[in-house]
Design an enzyme around this catalytic site. Structure first.
Site: not given
Ligand code: 2RA
Length: 357
Positions: A138, A165, A263
């Protein structure tokens, strides 16, 4: 019920493996919102969740347990399960003639598995000797559509990225952890002396190494060589593979922030030749899957709180680098459960389904 297209072609049967997880839940919403090209949709999860009833396309559907037989008659299967489950079961499904679109990290960097973003490298989906197509992580997906558009025009030469994130990247446990921590710190004076948040939260850090409420955590994923994290290596390796630039210099720092979903990334992208902000804006404003929202004087730039629940990659703060006329600075936001996961999987599955016509 038999579902036929007007051409008389049987509509493909779809399996959603991991239907009860955070991404699976969004997948069912997306399947209910997008053009309905599917015949039967079979919902699959671990034996623990078998028998539950979930709604997709307005119909209550019982969840089946993952087994070899569950793939009988299935044309395409979307997988959103842990890496080790995908590593075991995706080949089982593929051996039964199913095209697997896998959102785990198990196959992304395998040379004979394409890693596909439909706006950037749709052609790659057709070459899948193992019957498996991988969906990127992601964090990569939250920026790559915008970068792909700029790369096509300008020729990317270097990337420097920091991520911000959301906790849902770590699944339902990540969201529950943030919500619990927020309820512990809300209405207090915490966040004013060293370690006070950590003491209040105690061991309740869930899937994160540190408290995430009232905090930012410069770590996501698991340790890799020389101080890098798995998440940082994924952004580097996957960007190179999707853009077809195997030697692209990429520096990434991944950071977890107290956001539920979406994100964000700051991106410093250096190109082959001189770039202009006007040119970049034109590219971004017309690129499929991208929304340019960039007028800081009017308070216009994307934020996760506004972007969550939407499909595009949102780009703002477009500037030319102060010390390099070949480089751009961007701020990018994307819903990590939609384009960052379920939506891109659905788009890939639709590309595969379209091959039948
Ligand atoms: C996270 N990208 O955000 C990872 C999940 N796939 O933890």
């Amino acid at each position: 019920m038999s579902r036929l297209l007007t051409t008389g072609i049987r509509r493909p049967t779809l399996a959603v493996v991991g239907a009860t997880g955070a991404v699976g839940t969004v997948m069912l919403q997306i399947l209910s919102q997008r053009a309905d090209i599917w015949g039967e949709i079979r919902l699959v999860a671990s034996p623990r969740s078998a028998g539950r009833k979930l709604t997709v396309r307005g119909q209550e559907t019982e969840v089946s347990a993952l087994s070899e037989e569950v793939f009988d008659g299935v044309d395409i299967a979307m997988f959103d399960v842990p890496d080790e489950v995908a590593a075991k079961w995706a080949p089982v499904a593929a051996a039964r003639g199913v095209v697997v679109v896998d959102n785990s990290g198990a196959f992304r960097m395998e040379p004979d598995v394409p890693l596909v973003v439909p706006e950037v490298n749709p052609h790659a989906v057709r070459s899948r000797p193992r019957g498996i197509v991988a969906n990127p992580n992601c964090t990569t997906l939250s920026m790559i559509v915008a970068l792909g558009a700029l790369h096509s025009a300008y020729g990317l030469r270097e990337l420097v990225v920091s991520s911000y994130q959301a906790v849902s990247g770590a699944g339902r446990a990540g969201v529950e952890t943030l919500r619990q921590q927020i309820s512990l710190v809300a209405g207090t004076e915490l966040g004013t002396s060293p370690g006070d948040v950590r003491r209040a939260v105690g061991d309740n850090t869930g899937p994160f190494p540190e408290p995430v409420a009232l905090n930012v955590v410069p770590w996501a994923g698991s340790p890799r060589a020389d101080g890098w994290s798995s998440e940082e290596m994924k952004v580097r390796d996957e960007s190179r593979k999707i853009l077809g630039l195997p030697k692209l210099p990429v520096a990434v720092t991944c950071v977890r922030v107290p956001v539920v979903t979406t994100h964000s990334l700051t991106v410093h992208a250096r190109f082959q030749d001189t770039v202009t902000v006007g040119g970049a804006r034109e590219i971004l404003a017309t690129a499929p899957g991208v929304v340019l929202f960039d007028n800081p004087e009017a308070g216009e730039y994307p934020t996760p709180a506004d972007v969550v629940g939407t499909d595009p990659t949102w780009v703002g703060r477009v500037r030319r680098a102060l010390d390099d006329p070949t480089a751009l600075e961007l701020f990018v936001c994307g819903d990590n459960l939609r384009k960052g996961a379920a939506l891109n999987v659905a788009q890939i599955a639709e590309l595969v389904a379209a091959e039948r016509h």
